[in-house]
Design a protein around this motif. Structure first.
Motif: not given
Length: 334
Positions: A211-220, A320-326
């Protein structure tokens, strides 16, 4: 082959064993193999366990120096004593040099100081010293493959990787999942991806990493799907938020440690992750600044506080964390 493996195979046991490291499964596995070989069923006279950091050293020495009763060997287990991290009593250090051939004295510890007198005494007495730390991914794959072979099963390397990706690298958990998988396929020889998907439980920490890797890779979309999958599995959103923050904390610690060393084993010990996971972390943290990683952690803490004070729902906090950082807030180092 490890010396201890050869000893168990041949039945020619050393007088002294020191098993230490952070891989609990391996320590228990080798400890139990020694017990199975040296302790006769029901024999309580020639087997004793000393546990904890308040053991009676005088009693230990007296028992270890006593001839076994109607048996070839006396087996003494000393677990979690901490004697290799502090100054051990001189009488124990001196005794190590003269442990009788009829005694097998086995220490099982989490950590040792190789500069300690007791460690040096065990080494000087030609004791068997085995460091049992978390395995590299290649070693875990080999270990899993051997287990399948033992049960006359065949499995592709990519399928073994799929198991690790789902279950994680904890050998105790892996062993349990492999037993389930072997039982599931029954008489069938080949273990395939579909079997893994059908029976192997996905470890929460692995899902959080994805999940973290997908988030910061822009894979929302992928990150949201993983989050909703965890929700469907009855995982509390606040727990997921905590694990996300913990994952970013591990990434930040890795980045900071990389400024002074590239020793993955050292970093793994500090961060509390297997060395091969640190390799994955290195690829991630090279793209992001320490400030960025700290910012995610702080946002997670603020979201947690918002949930506890009723300002925001627990489910929305993670979204919100996912949306913000993806999305637009993602930024890489220059």
């Amino acid at each position: 082959m490890r010396q201890i493996a050869n000893d168990v195979k041949t039945g020619n046991f050393n007088r002294i064993y020191l098993l230490y490291g952070d891989e609990i499964y391996l320590k228990n596995s080798w400890k139990n193999r020694i017990i199975d070989k040296l302790r006769r069923p029901g024999d309580t006279l020639n087997y004793r366990v000393f546990s904890g950091q308040s053991i009676d050293v005088a009693e230990l020495i007296s028992l270890a120096d006593t001839m076994p009763f109607m048996a070839e060997r006396r087996l003494i287990m000393v677990e979690g004593s901490g004697l290799f991290k502090k100054s051990a009593p001189d009488e124990l250090v001196d005794f190590i040099k003269n442990v009788p051939d009829e005694t097998c004295l086995c220490f099982v510890e989490d950590e040792v100081d190789k500069r300690s007198k007791l460690y040096k005494a065990v080494k000087s007495a030609d004791g068997c010293i085995e460091e049992l730390s978390q395995l590299e991914e290649s070693e875990i794959k080999l270990w899993a493959a051997k287990k399948f072979t033992k049960f006359n099963k065949k499995i592709r390397g990519t399928t073994v990787q799929k198991i690790i990706d789902r279950v994680g690298t904890d050998l105790q958990s892996l062993d349990s999942e492999l037993d389930k998988l072997i039982s599931y396929v029954g008489d069938r020889e080949i273990v395939d991806d579909e079997d893994v998907e059908a029976i192997c439980t996905v470890h929460l920490n692995n899902t959080v990493f994805d999940l973290v890797n997908a988030t910061i890779s822009g894979e929302q979309k992928k990150a949201m799907e993983l989050y909703y999958e965890m929700i469907a599995n009855k995982e509390p959103p606040l727990k997921i938020l905590f694990l996300i923050a913990r994952e970013f904390k591990a990434l930040l610690e890795t980045k900071e440690l990389m400024k002074t060393t590239r020793d993955r084993k050292f970093i793994a010990g500090k961060v509390g992750r297997p060395p091969f996971v640190i390799g994955r972390y290195e690829a991630i943290v090279s793209k992001f600044s320490s400030g960025y990683l700290s910012g995610v952690i702080n946002d997670c803490l603020e979201m947690e506080q918002g949930v506890k004070t009723g300002k925001i729902s627990d489910r929305l906090s993670v979204e919100l964390i996912i949306v913000k950082y993806s999305g637009a807030e993602r930024r890489t180092e220059k």
